[in-house]
Motif scaffolding. Structure first.
Motif, PDB file in Angstrom:
ATOM      1  N   ALA A   1       0.970  -1.024  -0.267  1.00 34.28           N
ATOM      2  CA  ALA A   1       0.106   0.047   0.068  1.00 34.28           C
ATOM      3  C   ALA A   1       0.890   1.226   0.114  1.00 34.28           C
ATOM      4  CB  ALA A   1      -1.120   0.058   1.235  1.00 34.28           C
ATOM      5  N   PHE A   2       1.906   1.351   0.792  1.00 40.38           N
ATOM      6  CA  PHE A   2       2.924   2.320   0.956  1.00 40.38           C
ATOM      7  C   PHE A   2       3.585   2.707  -0.387  1.00 40.38           C
ATOM      8  CE2 PHE A   2       6.845   4.714   1.369  1.00 40.38           C
ATOM      9  CZ  PHE A   2       6.693   5.530   2.611  1.00 40.38           C
ATOM     10  N   HIS A   3       3.925   1.698  -1.424  1.00 40.13           N
ATOM     11  CA  HIS A   3       4.715   1.875  -2.481  1.00 40.13           C
ATOM     12  C   HIS A   3       3.559   2.117  -3.442  1.00 40.13           C
ATOM     13  CE1 HIS A   3       8.701   0.870  -1.297  1.00 40.13           C
ATOM     14  NE2 HIS A   3       8.225  -0.032  -0.480  1.00 40.13           N
ATOM     15  N   ARG A   4       2.556   1.573  -3.619  1.00 45.80           N
ATOM     16  CA  ARG A   4       1.456   2.063  -4.492  1.00 45.80           C
ATOM     17  C   ARG A   4       0.785   3.506  -4.300  1.00 45.80           C
ATOM     18  NH1 ARG A   4      -1.336  -3.190  -3.626  1.00 45.80           N
ATOM     19  NH2 ARG A   4      -2.324  -2.303  -1.468  1.00 45.80           N
ATOM     20  N   ALA A   5       0.990   3.860  -2.986  1.00 45.21           N
ATOM     21  CA  ALA A   5       0.588   5.229  -2.730  1.00 45.21           C
ATOM     22  C   ALA A   5       1.869   6.250  -3.268  1.00 45.21           C
ATOM     23  CB  ALA A   5       0.359   5.573  -1.355  1.00 45.21           C
ATOM     24  N   LEU A   6       2.967   5.761  -3.296  1.00 42.55           N
ATOM     25  CA  LEU A   6       4.108   6.623  -3.784  1.00 42.55           C
ATOM     26  C   LEU A   6       3.661   6.607  -5.055  1.00 42.55           C
ATOM     27  CD1 LEU A   6       7.436   5.729  -1.937  1.00 42.55           C
ATOM     28  CD2 LEU A   6       6.306   7.944  -1.720  1.00 42.55           C
ATOM     29  N   LEU A   7       3.807   5.580  -5.957  1.00 47.23           N
ATOM     30  CA  LEU A   7       3.376   5.821  -7.418  1.00 47.23           C
ATOM     31  C   LEU A   7       2.289   6.731  -7.700  1.00 47.23           C
ATOM     32  CD1 LEU A   7       4.323   2.091  -8.447  1.00 47.23           C
ATOM     33  CD2 LEU A   7       5.871   4.125  -8.775  1.00 47.23           C
ATOM     34  N   ALA A   8       1.371   6.674  -6.986  1.00 39.85           N
ATOM     35  CA  ALA A   8       0.319   7.420  -7.069  1.00 39.85           C
ATOM     36  C   ALA A   8       0.474   8.933  -6.851  1.00 39.85           C
ATOM     37  CB  ALA A   8      -1.268   7.093  -6.292  1.00 39.85           C
ATOM     38  N   ALA A   9       1.176   9.207  -6.064  1.00 40.70           N
ATOM     39  CA  ALA A   9       1.730  10.471  -5.735  1.00 40.70           C
ATOM     40  C   ALA A   9       2.414  11.307  -6.696  1.00 40.70           C
ATOM     41  CB  ALA A   9       2.236  10.575  -4.379  1.00 40.70           C
ATOM     42  N   THR A  10       2.933  10.599  -8.005  1.00 38.68           N
ATOM     43  CA  THR A  10       3.537  11.151  -8.763  1.00 38.68           C
ATOM     44  C   THR A  10       2.563  11.862  -9.939  1.00 38.68           C
ATOM     45  OG1 THR A  10       3.376   9.090 -10.572  1.00 38.68           O
ATOM     46  CG2 THR A  10       5.281   9.269  -9.009  1.00 38.68           C
ATOM     47  N   HIS A  11       1.362  11.274  -9.829  1.00 43.38           N
ATOM     48  CA  HIS A  11       0.385  11.814 -10.698  1.00 43.38           C
ATOM     49  C   HIS A  11       0.797  11.684 -12.105  1.00 43.38           C
ATOM     50  CE1 HIS A  11      -2.383  13.392  -7.251  1.00 43.38           C
ATOM     51  NE2 HIS A  11      -1.213  13.437  -6.731  1.00 43.38           N
ATOM     52  N   ASN A  12       1.407  10.586 -12.336  1.00 43.64           N
ATOM     53  CA  ASN A  12       1.655  10.247 -13.849  1.00 43.64           C
ATOM     54  C   ASN A  12       1.137   8.989 -14.001  1.00 43.64           C
ATOM     55  OD1 ASN A  12       3.295   8.572 -16.042  1.00 43.64           O
ATOM     56  ND2 ASN A  12       4.514  10.382 -15.744  1.00 43.64           N
ATOM     57  N   GLU A  13       0.041   8.870 -14.711  1.00 43.26           N
ATOM     58  CA  GLU A  13      -0.717   7.641 -14.784  1.00 43.26           C
ATOM     59  C   GLU A  13       0.224   6.191 -15.378  1.00 43.26           C
ATOM     60  OE1 GLU A  13      -2.909   8.391 -19.282  1.00 43.26           O
ATOM     61  OE2 GLU A  13      -3.925   8.239 -17.482  1.00 43.26           O
ATOM     62  N   LEU A  14       1.234   6.723 -16.343  1.00 44.81           N
ATOM     63  CA  LEU A  14       1.988   5.599 -16.673  1.00 44.81           C
ATOM     64  C   LEU A  14       2.813   5.025 -15.533  1.00 44.81           C
ATOM     65  CD1 LEU A  14       3.046   7.037 -20.151  1.00 44.81           C
ATOM     66  CD2 LEU A  14       1.189   5.301 -19.811  1.00 44.81           C
ATOM     67  N   LEU A  15       3.241   6.012 -14.788  1.00 52.76           N
ATOM     68  CA  LEU A  15       4.201   5.458 -13.461  1.00 52.76           C
ATOM     69  C   LEU A  15       3.374   4.726 -12.660  1.00 52.76           C
ATOM     70  CD1 LEU A  15       6.645   8.339 -12.568  1.00 52.76           C
ATOM     71  CD2 LEU A  15       7.223   6.025 -13.326  1.00 52.76           C
ATOM     72  N   GLU A  16       2.139   5.101 -12.257  1.00 54.29           N
ATOM     73  CA  GLU A  16       0.968   4.449 -11.557  1.00 54.29           C
ATOM     74  C   GLU A  16       0.788   2.931 -12.083  1.00 54.29           C
ATOM     75  OE1 GLU A  16      -2.578   6.517 -10.128  1.00 54.29           O
ATOM     76  OE2 GLU A  16      -1.690   8.384 -11.089  1.00 54.29           O
ATOM     77  N   ARG A  17       0.856   2.832 -13.191  1.00 53.99           N
ATOM     78  CA  ARG A  17       0.618   1.463 -13.899  1.00 53.99           C
ATOM     79  C   ARG A  17       1.806   0.791 -13.643  1.00 53.99           C
ATOM     80  NH1 ARG A  17      -3.635   1.088 -17.388  1.00 53.99           N
ATOM     81  NH2 ARG A  17      -5.034   2.774 -16.777  1.00 53.99           N
ATOM     82  N   MET A  18       3.052   1.271 -13.236  1.00 47.43           N
ATOM     83  CA  MET A  18       4.224   0.451 -13.007  1.00 47.43           C
ATOM     84  C   MET A  18       4.029  -0.534 -11.640  1.00 47.43           C
ATOM     85  SD  MET A  18       6.335   0.683 -15.561  1.00 47.43           S
ATOM     86  CE  MET A  18       7.441  -0.161 -14.784  1.00 47.43           C
ATOM     87  N   GLU A  19       3.092  -0.289 -10.725  1.00 43.83           N
ATOM     88  CA  GLU A  19       2.821  -1.218  -9.604  1.00 43.83           C
ATOM     89  C   GLU A  19       2.347  -2.506 -10.183  1.00 43.83           C
ATOM     90  OE1 GLU A  19      -1.493  -1.218  -8.104  1.00 43.83           O
ATOM     91  OE2 GLU A  19      -1.248   0.603  -8.557  1.00 43.83           O
ATOM     92  N   MET A  20       2.027  -2.553 -11.306  1.00 47.94           N
ATOM     93  CA  MET A  20       1.485  -3.812 -12.093  1.00 47.94           C
ATOM     94  C   MET A  20       3.005  -4.655 -11.901  1.00 47.94           C
ATOM     95  SD  MET A  20      -1.455  -3.718 -14.623  1.00 47.94           S
ATOM     96  CE  MET A  20      -0.417  -2.470 -15.777  1.00 47.94           C
ATOM     97  N   VAL A  21       4.160  -4.045 -12.589  1.00 50.51           N
ATOM     98  CA  VAL A  21       5.352  -4.613 -12.666  1.00 50.51           C
ATOM     99  C   VAL A  21       6.002  -4.734 -11.233  1.00 50.51           C
ATOM    100  CG1 VAL A  21       7.678  -4.310 -13.670  1.00 50.51           C
ATOM    101  CG2 VAL A  21       5.673  -3.483 -14.934  1.00 50.51           C
TER     102      VAL A  21
END
Length: 247
Positions: A155-175
């Motif tokens: 959850a912490f690392h997902r929230a960090l990616l979400a905080a970039t507000h870059n939808e492509l980086l947010e999708r990196m959570e799948m990787v």
């Protein structure tokens, strides 16, 4: 993402075939005997073909006239697909998972997360900070067990990616997520891991202060700790080693 195994006979067939291919039980280039598989798995030919369509979409198998259905070369597989990643880690143990896979994950995280956290520090909102704080609080709870600790870390690392507000980086959570979850299961089941809260707190504090350089340094320290913890869980680093050389 819901594992295919929870989606009935079709999903179970997809999972079974995928893991056989990924493990090498059905090697690259092998032609599949659909009649034999249908009998072994006790599924209809239609269900089997539908399952193979899923694997074909992920680059793992193909079908050609006169050749039939065959396993494609690993170079053709969509290794960044969330299901493919999860299948590679599923059922693994500290001794059973391919070390190269975990190493590759570590390198990917080392490229993505330090850069992402700089963006998070620059762009985070109060809502982002609340999500990070909630995940960190959950991480510090001692009575939730290993599964709770794993989910809090994710959850912490997902929230960090979400905080970039870059939808492509947010999708990196799948990787990152499947491998991170597996790494966490190993580490949180070991008595030798370092307390993860201080390193994550340092990241959050820097993001809150919008200090991009400090956020990147804190993330690199966190990733160094992740490597040390995994080495200890694997028994390749003494449990008493504080790992200061990596800092």
């Amino acid at each position: 993402m819901t594992p295919y195994a929870r989606r009935g006979v079709h999903g179970q067939t997809v999972e079974t075939l995928a893991r056989r291919v990924l493990s090498g039980e059905i090697p690259e280039g092998a032609t599949l005997d659909l009649v034999a598989l249908q009998d072994e798995l006790d599924v209809s030919l239609t269900a089997l073909r539908e399952s193979l369509k899923v694997l074909a979409a992920k680059g793992m198998v193909d079908a050609r006239q006169k050749r039939g259905t065959f396993v494609r070369a690993r170079a053709d597989w969509n290794l960044l697909d969330a299901d493919v990643l999860r299948w590679q880690f599923a059922g693994g143990t500290a001794s059973g998972t391919d070390p190269a896979l975990l190493h590759n994950l570590g390198e990917v995280r080392g490229i993505i997360e330090p850069a992402a956290v700089r963006l998070a520090a620059a762009r985070r909102t109060d809502t982002d900070l609340d999500a990070l704080e909630a995940a960190l609080t959950a991480m510090g709870e001692q009575d939730g067990g290993a599964a709770h600790a794993v989910e809090a870390d994710l959850a912490f690392h997902r929230a960090l990616l979400a905080a970039t507000h870059n939808e492509l980086l947010e999708r990196m959570e799948m990787v990152i997520e499947s491998g991170l979850a597996h790494r966490d299961e190993i580490v949180h089941s070991s008595p030798h891991g370092e307390d993860p809260v201080p390193s994550h707190r340092a990241v959050l504090d820097a993001v809150r202060d919008q200090d991009q350089a400090a956020a990147e340094r804190a993330m690199r320290d966190l990733l160094d700790q992740a490597v040390r913890d995994l080495d200890r869980a694997h028994g390749t680093r003494p449990a008493t080693d504080e790992g200061t050389a990596n800092r």
